[in-house]
Write a protein that holds these residues in place. Sequence first.
Motif, PDB file in Angstrom:
ATOM      1  N   GLU A 281       0.820  -1.131  -0.053  1.00  0.00           N
ATOM      2  CA  GLU A 281       0.169  -0.229  -0.133  1.00  0.00           C
ATOM      3  C   GLU A 281       0.740   1.188   0.112  1.00  0.00           C
ATOM      4  O   GLU A 281       0.527   2.344  -0.714  1.00  0.00           O
ATOM      5  CB  GLU A 281      -1.072   0.079   1.227  1.00  0.00           C
ATOM      6  CG  GLU A 281      -2.134  -1.035   1.033  1.00  0.00           C
ATOM      7  CD  GLU A 281      -3.068  -0.948  -0.160  1.00  0.00           C
ATOM      8  OE1 GLU A 281      -3.596   0.458  -0.266  1.00  0.00           O
ATOM      9  OE2 GLU A 281      -3.237  -1.738  -0.764  1.00  0.00           O
ATOM     10  N   LYS A 282       2.004   1.083   0.769  1.00  0.00           N
ATOM     11  CA  LYS A 282       2.987   2.500   0.847  1.00  0.00           C
ATOM     12  C   LYS A 282       3.442   2.915  -0.639  1.00  0.00           C
ATOM     13  O   LYS A 282       3.632   3.892  -1.114  1.00  0.00           O
ATOM     14  CB  LYS A 282       3.834   2.299   1.861  1.00  0.00           C
ATOM     15  CG  LYS A 282       3.223   2.327   3.275  1.00  0.00           C
ATOM     16  CD  LYS A 282       4.481   2.305   4.329  1.00  0.00           C
ATOM     17  CE  LYS A 282       3.933   2.301   5.660  1.00  0.00           C
ATOM     18  NZ  LYS A 282       5.075   2.293   6.679  1.00  0.00           N
ATOM     19  N   THR A 283       3.656   1.723  -1.372  1.00  0.00           N
ATOM     20  CA  THR A 283       4.316   1.887  -2.503  1.00  0.00           C
ATOM     21  C   THR A 283       3.488   2.345  -3.274  1.00  0.00           C
ATOM     22  O   THR A 283       3.840   3.270  -4.529  1.00  0.00           O
ATOM     23  CB  THR A 283       4.974   0.541  -3.011  1.00  0.00           C
ATOM     24  OG1 THR A 283       6.252   0.326  -2.270  1.00  0.00           O
ATOM     25  CG2 THR A 283       5.820   0.533  -4.233  1.00  0.00           C
ATOM     26  N   LEU A 284       2.152   1.913  -3.369  1.00  0.00           N
ATOM     27  CA  LEU A 284       1.162   2.287  -4.338  1.00  0.00           C
ATOM     28  C   LEU A 284       0.743   3.679  -4.210  1.00  0.00           C
ATOM     29  O   LEU A 284       0.740   4.261  -5.016  1.00  0.00           O
ATOM     30  CB  LEU A 284      -0.114   1.289  -4.282  1.00  0.00           C
ATOM     31  CG  LEU A 284      -1.185   1.424  -5.007  1.00  0.00           C
ATOM     32  CD1 LEU A 284      -0.682   1.177  -6.332  1.00  0.00           C
ATOM     33  CD2 LEU A 284      -2.424   0.338  -4.898  1.00  0.00           C
ATOM     34  N   ASP A 285       0.725   4.101  -2.934  1.00  0.00           N
ATOM     35  CA  ASP A 285       0.448   5.496  -2.398  1.00  0.00           C
ATOM     36  C   ASP A 285       1.494   6.303  -3.083  1.00  0.00           C
ATOM     37  O   ASP A 285       1.352   7.626  -3.516  1.00  0.00           O
ATOM     38  CB  ASP A 285       0.074   5.492  -1.054  1.00  0.00           C
ATOM     39  CG  ASP A 285      -0.836   5.027  -0.523  1.00  0.00           C
ATOM     40  OD1 ASP A 285      -1.923   4.809  -1.252  1.00  0.00           O
ATOM     41  OD2 ASP A 285      -0.875   4.774   0.659  1.00  0.00           O
ATOM     42  N   LEU A 286       2.887   5.891  -2.943  1.00  0.00           N
ATOM     43  CA  LEU A 286       3.737   6.566  -3.540  1.00  0.00           C
ATOM     44  C   LEU A 286       3.778   6.794  -4.949  1.00  0.00           C
ATOM     45  O   LEU A 286       4.040   7.885  -5.634  1.00  0.00           O
ATOM     46  CB  LEU A 286       5.165   5.985  -3.249  1.00  0.00           C
ATOM     47  CG  LEU A 286       6.544   6.597  -3.882  1.00  0.00           C
ATOM     48  CD1 LEU A 286       6.797   8.135  -3.329  1.00  0.00           C
ATOM     49  CD2 LEU A 286       7.728   5.701  -3.563  1.00  0.00           C
ATOM     50  N   LEU A 287       3.570   5.810  -5.801  1.00  0.00           N
ATOM     51  CA  LEU A 287       3.356   5.879  -7.083  1.00  0.00           C
ATOM     52  C   LEU A 287       2.355   6.572  -7.653  1.00  0.00           C
ATOM     53  O   LEU A 287       2.604   7.519  -8.774  1.00  0.00           O
ATOM     54  CB  LEU A 287       3.221   4.482  -7.628  1.00  0.00           C
ATOM     55  CG  LEU A 287       4.220   3.474  -7.652  1.00  0.00           C
ATOM     56  CD1 LEU A 287       3.445   1.957  -7.761  1.00  0.00           C
ATOM     57  CD2 LEU A 287       5.341   3.687  -8.121  1.00  0.00           C
ATOM     58  N   ILE A 288       1.201   6.813  -7.028  1.00  0.00           N
ATOM     59  CA  ILE A 288       0.079   7.797  -7.468  1.00  0.00           C
ATOM     60  C   ILE A 288       0.583   8.988  -7.053  1.00  0.00           C
ATOM     61  O   ILE A 288       0.233   9.900  -7.980  1.00  0.00           O
ATOM     62  CB  ILE A 288      -1.194   7.120  -6.568  1.00  0.00           C
ATOM     63  CG1 ILE A 288      -1.598   5.710  -7.082  1.00  0.00           C
ATOM     64  CG2 ILE A 288      -2.286   8.147  -6.549  1.00  0.00           C
ATOM     65  CD1 ILE A 288      -2.806   5.033  -5.996  1.00  0.00           C
ATOM     66  N   SER A 289       0.887   9.245  -5.843  1.00  0.00           N
ATOM     67  CA  SER A 289       1.315  10.692  -5.501  1.00  0.00           C
ATOM     68  C   SER A 289       2.295  11.415  -6.286  1.00  0.00           C
ATOM     69  O   SER A 289       2.254  12.462  -6.434  1.00  0.00           O
ATOM     70  CB  SER A 289       1.735  10.707  -3.845  1.00  0.00           C
ATOM     71  OG  SER A 289       2.909  10.232  -3.847  1.00  0.00           O
ATOM     72  N   THR A 290       3.362  10.442  -7.043  1.00  0.00           N
ATOM     73  CA  THR A 290       4.327  11.004  -7.665  1.00  0.00           C
ATOM     74  C   THR A 290       4.028  10.800  -9.282  1.00  0.00           C
ATOM     75  O   THR A 290       4.844  11.331  -9.898  1.00  0.00           O
ATOM     76  CB  THR A 290       5.613  10.657  -7.391  1.00  0.00           C
ATOM     77  OG1 THR A 290       5.578   9.118  -7.490  1.00  0.00           O
ATOM     78  CG2 THR A 290       6.011  10.907  -5.804  1.00  0.00           C
ATOM     79  N   GLU A 291       3.036  10.231  -9.674  1.00  0.00           N
ATOM     80  CA  GLU A 291       2.545   9.564 -10.990  1.00  0.00           C
ATOM     81  C   GLU A 291       3.856   9.088 -11.455  1.00  0.00           C
ATOM     82  O   GLU A 291       4.243   9.305 -12.665  1.00  0.00           O
ATOM     83  CB  GLU A 291       2.280  10.968 -11.827  1.00  0.00           C
ATOM     84  CG  GLU A 291       0.993  11.695 -11.181  1.00  0.00           C
ATOM     85  CD  GLU A 291       0.756  12.881 -12.416  1.00  0.00           C
ATOM     86  OE1 GLU A 291       1.413  13.179 -12.967  1.00  0.00           O
ATOM     87  OE2 GLU A 291      -0.426  13.328 -12.085  1.00  0.00           O
ATOM     88  N   ALA A 292       4.636   8.266 -10.630  1.00  0.00           N
ATOM     89  CA  ALA A 292       5.685   7.571 -11.084  1.00  0.00           C
ATOM     90  C   ALA A 292       5.370   6.191 -11.000  1.00  0.00           C
ATOM     91  O   ALA A 292       5.190   5.743  -9.882  1.00  0.00           O
ATOM     92  CB  ALA A 292       6.922   8.168 -10.349  1.00  0.00           C
ATOM     93  N   LEU A 293       5.439   5.490 -12.116  1.00  0.00           N
ATOM     94  CA  LEU A 293       5.187   3.909 -12.069  1.00  0.00           C
ATOM     95  C   LEU A 293       6.490   3.449 -12.414  1.00  0.00           C
ATOM     96  O   LEU A 293       6.934   2.379 -11.774  1.00  0.00           O
ATOM     97  CB  LEU A 293       4.163   3.651 -13.167  1.00  0.00           C
ATOM     98  CG  LEU A 293       4.090   2.155 -13.465  1.00  0.00           C
ATOM     99  CD1 LEU A 293       3.515   1.381 -12.181  1.00  0.00           C
ATOM    100  CD2 LEU A 293       3.314   1.765 -14.626  1.00  0.00           C
ATOM    101  N   LEU A 294       7.237   3.905 -13.255  1.00  0.00           N
ATOM    102  CA  LEU A 294       8.493   3.270 -13.679  1.00  0.00           C
ATOM    103  C   LEU A 294       9.593   4.406 -14.269  1.00  0.00           C
ATOM    104  O   LEU A 294       9.108   5.206 -14.962  1.00  0.00           O
ATOM    105  CB  LEU A 294       8.120   2.458 -14.800  1.00  0.00           C
ATOM    106  CG  LEU A 294       9.291   1.547 -15.577  1.00  0.00           C
ATOM    107  CD1 LEU A 294      10.101   0.757 -14.551  1.00  0.00           C
ATOM    108  CD2 LEU A 294       8.667   0.883 -16.573  1.00  0.00           C
ATOM    109  N   PHE A 295      10.664   4.298 -13.897  1.00  0.00           N
ATOM    110  CA  PHE A 295      11.803   5.178 -14.405  1.00  0.00           C
ATOM    111  C   PHE A 295      12.677   4.499 -15.191  1.00  0.00           C
ATOM    112  O   PHE A 295      13.219   3.367 -14.605  1.00  0.00           O
ATOM    113  CB  PHE A 295      12.519   5.838 -13.289  1.00  0.00           C
ATOM    114  CG  PHE A 295      11.544   6.844 -12.504  1.00  0.00           C
ATOM    115  CD1 PHE A 295      11.414   7.975 -12.942  1.00  0.00           C
ATOM    116  CD2 PHE A 295      11.110   6.376 -11.407  1.00  0.00           C
ATOM    117  CE1 PHE A 295      10.840   9.043 -12.088  1.00  0.00           C
ATOM    118  CE2 PHE A 295      10.325   7.337 -10.753  1.00  0.00           C
ATOM    119  CZ  PHE A 295      10.070   8.594 -11.089  1.00  0.00           C
ATOM    120  N   VAL A 296      12.851   4.712 -16.539  1.00  0.00           N
ATOM    121  CA  VAL A 296      13.687   4.046 -17.335  1.00  0.00           C
ATOM    122  C   VAL A 296      14.876   4.912 -17.939  1.00  0.00           C
ATOM    123  O   VAL A 296      14.683   5.798 -18.340  1.00  0.00           O
ATOM    124  CB  VAL A 296      12.683   3.359 -18.497  1.00  0.00           C
ATOM    125  CG1 VAL A 296      13.749   2.621 -19.780  1.00  0.00           C
ATOM    126  CG2 VAL A 296      11.614   2.834 -18.269  1.00  0.00           C
TER     127      VAL A 296
END
Length: 208
Positions: free
Chosen positions: A154-169
């Motif tokens: 849940e914490k990682t999911l919240d982070l992804l949503i709040s930063t709009e970051a799913l993946l950095f390539v």
Amino acid sequence: MGSTAEAGWCAARVNLDKFFTDIEFIKDELKELDDVYFSLQYSHEQSKTLHNASAVKDLRSRMDADVTLALKKAKVLKLYLEVLDRSNAANRSLPNCRLGSSSDRTRISVFNGLRKKLNDSMDSFNALRQKISSEYRETVQRKYYTVFDENPDEKTLDLLISTEALLFVAIPKDESTSLYFRPTPNTIPPPFDLYPWSKRMRFLKWHY
């Protein structure tokens, strides 16, 4: 005596005319609030079919603007109704407009209808916002699973949503391999906007 009664009736008529002028203005504002709701609903459905990064970014900006506008309009409408309610109370001091009179019953009936309309509109709007938020959360979770073959906590999911970051390539010069950055609650990623869309979506081919 007759002239007094006639004057009282005329005052009631004038005040009722003013009341309905205010009502028409509030109805127009409620109509605009409904238009914003349908615009947000349409944009949400459209977001499920877009695959162009620039178009998706523009669409999300419009959706954010619609949410802001709707909340602003709802706040203003609430103030208008509060003023109208006080006006109804003050109107009862006039001849032929006391509590229970025909004029007063008309005012109360119309006012209650507008208040219900605003409440219903905001209930629908909040339900739509909840739907958008829930579906977006499911989408991010699904994308994460596609990349890492596991569900985020849940914490990682919240982070992804709040930063709009799913993946950095990070794409090496020879582009033979791709390096992926796995966001975690203990790792604060750089601003996602610094990454070109081509790099963000190079692997997934999915767009926000």
